[in-house]
Design a protein around this motif. Structure first.
Motif, PDB file in Angstrom:
ATOM      1  N   ASP A 153       0.938   4.311  -2.938  1.00 56.48           N
ATOM      2  CA  ASP A 153       0.465   5.595  -2.559  1.00 56.48           C
ATOM      3  C   ASP A 153       1.978   6.359  -2.847  1.00 56.48           C
ATOM      4  N   THR A 174       4.486   8.100   0.114  1.00 52.52           N
ATOM      5  CA  THR A 174       4.505   9.589   0.630  1.00 52.52           C
ATOM      6  C   THR A 174       4.228   9.476   2.193  1.00 52.52           C
ATOM      7  N   GLU A 175       3.607   8.481   2.822  1.00 60.55           N
ATOM      8  CA  GLU A 175       3.444   8.346   4.182  1.00 60.55           C
ATOM      9  C   GLU A 175       4.573   8.243   4.851  1.00 60.55           C
ATOM     10  N   ASP A 176       4.845   8.615   6.066  1.00 57.87           N
ATOM     11  CA  ASP A 176       5.762   8.413   6.931  1.00 57.87           C
ATOM     12  C   ASP A 176       5.290   7.565   7.815  1.00 57.87           C
ATOM     13  N   LEU A 177       6.099   6.042   7.734  1.00 58.11           N
ATOM     14  CA  LEU A 177       5.685   5.041   8.326  1.00 58.11           C
ATOM     15  C   LEU A 177       6.223   4.905   9.856  1.00 58.11           C
ATOM     16  N   GLN A 205       0.925  -1.304   0.172  1.00 59.92           N
ATOM     17  CA  GLN A 205       0.090   0.167  -0.041  1.00 59.92           C
ATOM     18  C   GLN A 205       0.938   1.277  -0.083  1.00 59.92           C
ATOM     19  N   TRP A 206       2.069   1.198   0.629  1.00 55.34           N
ATOM     20  CA  TRP A 206       2.896   2.326   0.739  1.00 55.34           C
ATOM     21  C   TRP A 206       3.409   2.591  -0.445  1.00 55.34           C
ATOM     22  N   PHE A 226       3.585   4.818  12.743  1.00 51.67           N
ATOM     23  CA  PHE A 226       3.011   3.593  12.755  1.00 51.67           C
ATOM     24  C   PHE A 226       3.686   2.489  13.412  1.00 51.67           C
TER      25      PHE A 226
END
Length: 235
Positions: A150, A153-156, A146-147, A159
């Motif tokens: 996308d 762009t998301e900072d993991l 999924q990362w 999480f």
């Protein structure tokens, strides 16, 4: 020469899509002939396979030094972060399966090492370690896919921090319950199953903390009924 070919290819991937790169481009950037390229690689796809095989080998050599699965996972995605455009171009190409296989293998290696660490001092069969490693590796693999979809762009980091804050207590309790309580219930006959999750329903309310649930059905119970339940939550 192989290092020069790999480096030139990654540089080109950062500049243009995968299907816009030719062997001639790689040879020119590497300052070699096309024949020299074919001496080492059958085609560009073989080059991609070699790049990720090398990354996997380097990851495996350092796997034992990681103190947590989060550290190992961060290292696994460092290659993508350091080569963001190149990796996205691979992901959007016909070599996507090679990239996904690389992350599948690195994540499974990280989770297997972590589960072995959590099982130290406990009588846990290797089969259970393998099953749990595969289960949670599949979850992280889904997160990684999924990362990538996308665009990374998301900072993991947040999480991973939240997920790891209670993981050690949760895993060790899960092993204990599954091996000790599971054997006890199974010895009474009937059907036994267990699950590990991040929440559990109690009568009239929902508990939002990590929980390990055990389900047991007596031998004479209908298949659709659940007659015995136990849940241990870890705060």
């Amino acid at each position: 020469t192989k290092n020069a070919i790999r480096q030139s290819f990654m540089e080109l991937l950062a500049e243009r899509p995968f299907d816009k790169i030719t062997i001639g481009d790689i040879a020119q950037r590497s300052e070699i002939t096309r024949n020299a390229f074919y001496y080492y690689y059958q085609d560009i796809y073989a080059l991609v396979e070699d790049i990720f095989a090398l990354e996997l080998e380097q990851f495996a050599q350092k796997a034992a030094s990681y103190t947590s699965w989060q550290d190992a996972f961060r290292v696994a995605i460092t290659f993508a972060l350091d080569n963001r455009r190149a990796v996205l171009h691979i992901y959007q190409s016909s070599s996507r399966e090679t990239l996904e296989r690389y992350y599948r293998q690195t994540i499974l290696r990280a989770m297997t090492d972590f589960v072995h660490m959590m099982a130290q001092g406990l009588d846990v069969p290797e089969g259970k370690i393998t099953a749990l490693s595969r289960f949670y590796a599949a979850a992280l693999e889904g997160l990684t896919s999924q990362w990538l979809r996308d665009g990374m762009t998301e900072d993991l980091a947040p999480f991973l921090a939240d997920l790891g804050s209670s993981s050690i207590k949760l895993w060790r309790m899960a092993f204990f319950v599954r091996c000790a309580m599971g054997d006890l219930l199974a010895s009474a006959g009937g059907r036994f199953s267990s699950s590990l999750g991040i929440g559990y329903h109690f009568p009239g309310k929902f508990a939002s903390f990590p929980a390990f649930s055990v389900h047991w059905e007596p031998p004479d119970a209908p298949h659709s009924s659940r007659c015995g339940k136990a849940c241990l939550g870890l705060s």
